[in-house]
Each structure stands twice: as C-alpha cells, then as structure tokens.
Scaffold this motif. Sequence first.
Motif, PDB file in Angstrom:
ATOM      1  N   ALA A 288     -38.837  18.795  25.362  1.00 18.85           N
ATOM      2  CA  ALA A 288     -39.294  18.488  26.717  1.00 18.85           C
ATOM      3  C   ALA A 288     -38.119  18.084  27.596  1.00 18.85           C
ATOM      4  O   ALA A 288     -38.000  18.529  28.744  1.00 18.85           O
ATOM      5  CB  ALA A 288     -40.344  17.382  26.669  1.00 18.85           C
ATOM      6  N   LEU A 289     -37.243  17.245  27.075  1.00 18.43           N
ATOM      7  CA  LEU A 289     -36.072  16.807  27.837  1.00 18.43           C
ATOM      8  C   LEU A 289     -35.167  17.986  28.178  1.00 18.43           C
ATOM      9  O   LEU A 289     -34.719  18.140  29.316  1.00 18.43           O
ATOM     10  CB  LEU A 289     -35.296  15.756  27.042  1.00 18.43           C
ATOM     11  N   SER A 290     -34.900  18.831  27.198  1.00 19.35           N
ATOM     12  CA  SER A 290     -33.994  19.958  27.406  1.00 19.35           C
ATOM     13  C   SER A 290     -34.555  20.957  28.418  1.00 19.35           C
ATOM     14  O   SER A 290     -33.850  21.405  29.328  1.00 19.35           O
ATOM     15  CB  SER A 290     -33.705  20.655  26.078  1.00 19.35           C
ATOM     16  N   LEU A 291     -35.815  21.311  28.277  1.00 18.77           N
ATOM     17  CA  LEU A 291     -36.423  22.283  29.183  1.00 18.77           C
ATOM     18  C   LEU A 291     -36.500  21.727  30.603  1.00 18.77           C
ATOM     19  O   LEU A 291     -36.291  22.452  31.586  1.00 18.77           O
ATOM     20  CB  LEU A 291     -37.812  22.673  28.676  1.00 18.77           C
ATOM     21  N   SER A 292     -36.772  20.433  30.712  1.00 18.46           N
ATOM     22  CA  SER A 292     -36.792  19.786  32.017  1.00 18.46           C
ATOM     23  C   SER A 292     -35.410  19.806  32.664  1.00 18.46           C
ATOM     24  O   SER A 292     -35.277  20.071  33.862  1.00 18.46           O
ATOM     25  CB  SER A 292     -37.292  18.348  31.875  1.00 18.46           C
ATOM     26  N   GLN A 293     -34.387  19.554  31.868  1.00 22.10           N
ATOM     27  CA  GLN A 293     -33.018  19.571  32.382  1.00 22.10           C
ATOM     28  C   GLN A 293     -32.627  20.953  32.905  1.00 22.10           C
ATOM     29  O   GLN A 293     -31.761  21.079  33.769  1.00 22.10           O
ATOM     30  CB  GLN A 293     -32.047  19.111  31.296  1.00 22.10           C
TER      31      GLN A 293
ATOM     32  N   LEU B  99     -46.687  17.733  28.818  1.00 17.92           N
ATOM     33  CA  LEU B  99     -46.443  16.970  27.591  1.00 17.92           C
ATOM     34  C   LEU B  99     -47.762  16.760  26.864  1.00 17.92           C
ATOM     35  O   LEU B  99     -48.687  16.145  27.406  1.00 17.92           O
ATOM     36  CB  LEU B  99     -45.815  15.618  27.933  1.00 17.92           C
ATOM     37  N   VAL B 100     -47.838  17.240  25.642  1.00 19.07           N
ATOM     38  CA  VAL B 100     -49.079  17.154  24.873  1.00 19.07           C
ATOM     39  C   VAL B 100     -48.867  16.259  23.655  1.00 19.07           C
ATOM     40  O   VAL B 100     -47.892  16.430  22.911  1.00 19.07           O
ATOM     41  CB  VAL B 100     -49.549  18.553  24.425  1.00 19.07           C
ATOM     42  N   GLY B 101     -49.765  15.324  23.455  1.00 20.63           N
ATOM     43  CA  GLY B 101     -49.690  14.447  22.298  1.00 20.63           C
ATOM     44  C   GLY B 101     -50.881  13.507  22.272  1.00 20.63           C
ATOM     45  O   GLY B 101     -51.723  13.520  23.183  1.00 20.63           O
TER      46      GLY B 101
ATOM     47  N   ALA C 213     -43.969   7.335  28.990  1.00 22.84           N
ATOM     48  CA  ALA C 213     -42.576   6.897  28.973  1.00 22.84           C
ATOM     49  C   ALA C 213     -41.636   8.095  29.025  1.00 22.84           C
ATOM     50  O   ALA C 213     -40.594   8.056  29.710  1.00 22.84           O
ATOM     51  CB  ALA C 213     -42.305   6.058  27.721  1.00 22.84           C
ATOM     52  N   LEU C 214     -41.978   9.170  28.317  1.00 17.39           N
ATOM     53  CA  LEU C 214     -41.153  10.377  28.342  1.00 17.39           C
ATOM     54  C   LEU C 214     -41.201  11.027  29.720  1.00 17.39           C
ATOM     55  O   LEU C 214     -40.173  11.456  30.249  1.00 17.39           O
ATOM     56  CB  LEU C 214     -41.627  11.363  27.274  1.00 17.39           C
ATOM     57  N   ALA C 215     -42.376  11.086  30.304  1.00 20.97           N
ATOM     58  CA  ALA C 215     -42.526  11.698  31.628  1.00 20.97           C
ATOM     59  C   ALA C 215     -41.607  11.026  32.647  1.00 20.97           C
ATOM     60  O   ALA C 215     -41.033  11.684  33.521  1.00 20.97           O
ATOM     61  CB  ALA C 215     -43.977  11.609  32.088  1.00 20.97           C
ATOM     62  N   ALA C 216     -41.426   9.721  32.514  1.00 25.42           N
ATOM     63  CA  ALA C 216     -40.583   8.978  33.453  1.00 25.42           C
ATOM     64  C   ALA C 216     -39.107   9.333  33.305  1.00 25.42           C
ATOM     65  O   ALA C 216     -38.317   9.077  34.218  1.00 25.42           O
ATOM     66  CB  ALA C 216     -40.780   7.476  33.242  1.00 25.42           C
ATOM     67  N   ARG C 217     -38.734   9.935  32.179  1.00 26.07           N
ATOM     68  CA  ARG C 217     -37.334  10.285  31.925  1.00 26.07           C
ATOM     69  C   ARG C 217     -36.994  11.715  32.321  1.00 26.07           C
ATOM     70  O   ARG C 217     -35.813  12.083  32.319  1.00 26.07           O
ATOM     71  CB  ARG C 217     -37.010  10.090  30.439  1.00 26.07           C
ATOM     72  N   LEU C 218     -37.968  12.525  32.632  1.00 26.50           N
ATOM     73  CA  LEU C 218     -37.723  13.947  32.851  1.00 26.50           C
ATOM     74  C   LEU C 218     -37.131  14.220  34.229  1.00 26.50           C
ATOM     75  O   LEU C 218     -37.384  13.498  35.188  1.00 26.50           O
ATOM     76  CB  LEU C 218     -39.014  14.747  32.669  1.00 26.50           C
TER      77      LEU C 218
END
Length: 253
Positions: free
Chosen positions: A23-28, A35-37, A45-50
Amino acid sequence: MRTIQGWTALVTGATSGIGEACALSLSQHGARVILVGRREERLQALAARLDAPSHCLILDVRSREEVERSLATLPPEFAEVDVLVNNAGLGLGLEPAHEGVLEDWEAMIDTNCKGLVYMTRALLPGMVKRNRGHVVNLGSVAATYPYPGGNVYGATKAFVHQFSQNVKADLAGTRVRVTDIQPGMVESEFSLVRFKGDAQRAGKVYEGMEALQPADIADVVTWCVTRPAHVNINVVEVMPADQGFGPFNVKRR
C-alpha cells in the motif's frame, strides 16, 4: 516504466507486513489505494501515512457475502479498481499431516484460496470491460518446495500458482495482467500468526539469518505493475540470500 498515477489499487491484508508495504509503495507511485483488512485501527493509521487518497474497507475476505457487498458500495472515485493485490493469507501450525488441526486447515483454505477467488471474481469483470488491470497474487515458494509441516499451507499456495496461470490463459489477448509473486522467508507477522502468538518461537524462525523484508516484496510488486502494458510478468520467485534448497529427505532404517 509505466506510470500508475491516478490508478486505483486494492490491497488485501493491508494491516501489516507485505500488504502494508505494498500500500505504501503503490501510494508513493501515485495510486489511490483501497486498504482491506479486519483491524480498523491499523487501517486508519496506515491511511494517515499514505501519499495519495485512500479508502478503508473493514472486510474479511473469507466471507463471499462481505466481499460482494463491500465492493458494491465503494465510493465512485474508488469503484474502478486497476490493480488488485491479493495479499491476505496465512499459515497455521507445523504439525505433520496426521496430527494436523482441521480448523487450521480450513482457515488456510478459506483465506488463501477462497478469499483470493472471491476478490478476483468480483473485480475481474470490470478490468476486462475496461481492458486494463492487473491481478497480483501473493503466493509462496512453498508452492514448489515442500517442507515438513507445510502440508496444507503449501497446497494452498500451489493453488494460487495454478489459479494465476489459468486466469492468465483466460485473459490472453486482453490488457489485463496476472502475476504470481512467490516469496521465501519474509520477516513479518507470518510466523507469529503461524505459532498463534508465541513470539519466542516465531523469533527463532529468523534467528541468525537476514530474511527478506516486506518492503522488498512491495518493490517487486510495484516493479511488476509498472511494466509496459504489453508485458506480463507471470511468476516471480524471490528468496533471501541466506535461504536455499535442502537435500532430499531420506529416512534410513
């Protein structure tokens, strides 16, 4: 290198490890990411980092009804998925087959096989209709190289490989691509899950060697996705330098 700026990517199992790194790489690289989970706090928390827009889906891929309902209600700006990363999966236990726990076997089949099939079947028609898309399935070297205790886990990853190859055969002539990524040892929560929270036992799996990191696999996924439209990377097998192949298992009497 093909740009994925403005594309929409969906990553299952995005709450940790390889899924989070993808997710991080594709967003970059400019893709919007779904994001599925199952763990909402981790997804948020991950969404806030993208670096790009994202959308969280609290979803258990083992449930066909949840998959179909959730994907049907995606916001319009996320509804056309260009890249599906089927990362959700797990290994449970290392018991020999005659001592295996059937509930563990069912959980692996339901997640690694059925969940992957549900996600693929739900999103593939749209990709074919638009004549653009990429299904990236996270398999394992266990699909090819058996090891004691890997019975059902290895079988599920062999399914992932064969399913990927057969779907690719069905899509020949379209610009929808299919890739099976087969990692070796990756230092993540995989072993912690396999040993049901036994951190000491999980830690010993990577002791004294340098395992792959989730970001290493995310690099491979992003490389496959960003190849020119006419290029399909069928299978990528990747191991750490410290991992190799063992001799045949011969029991002598």
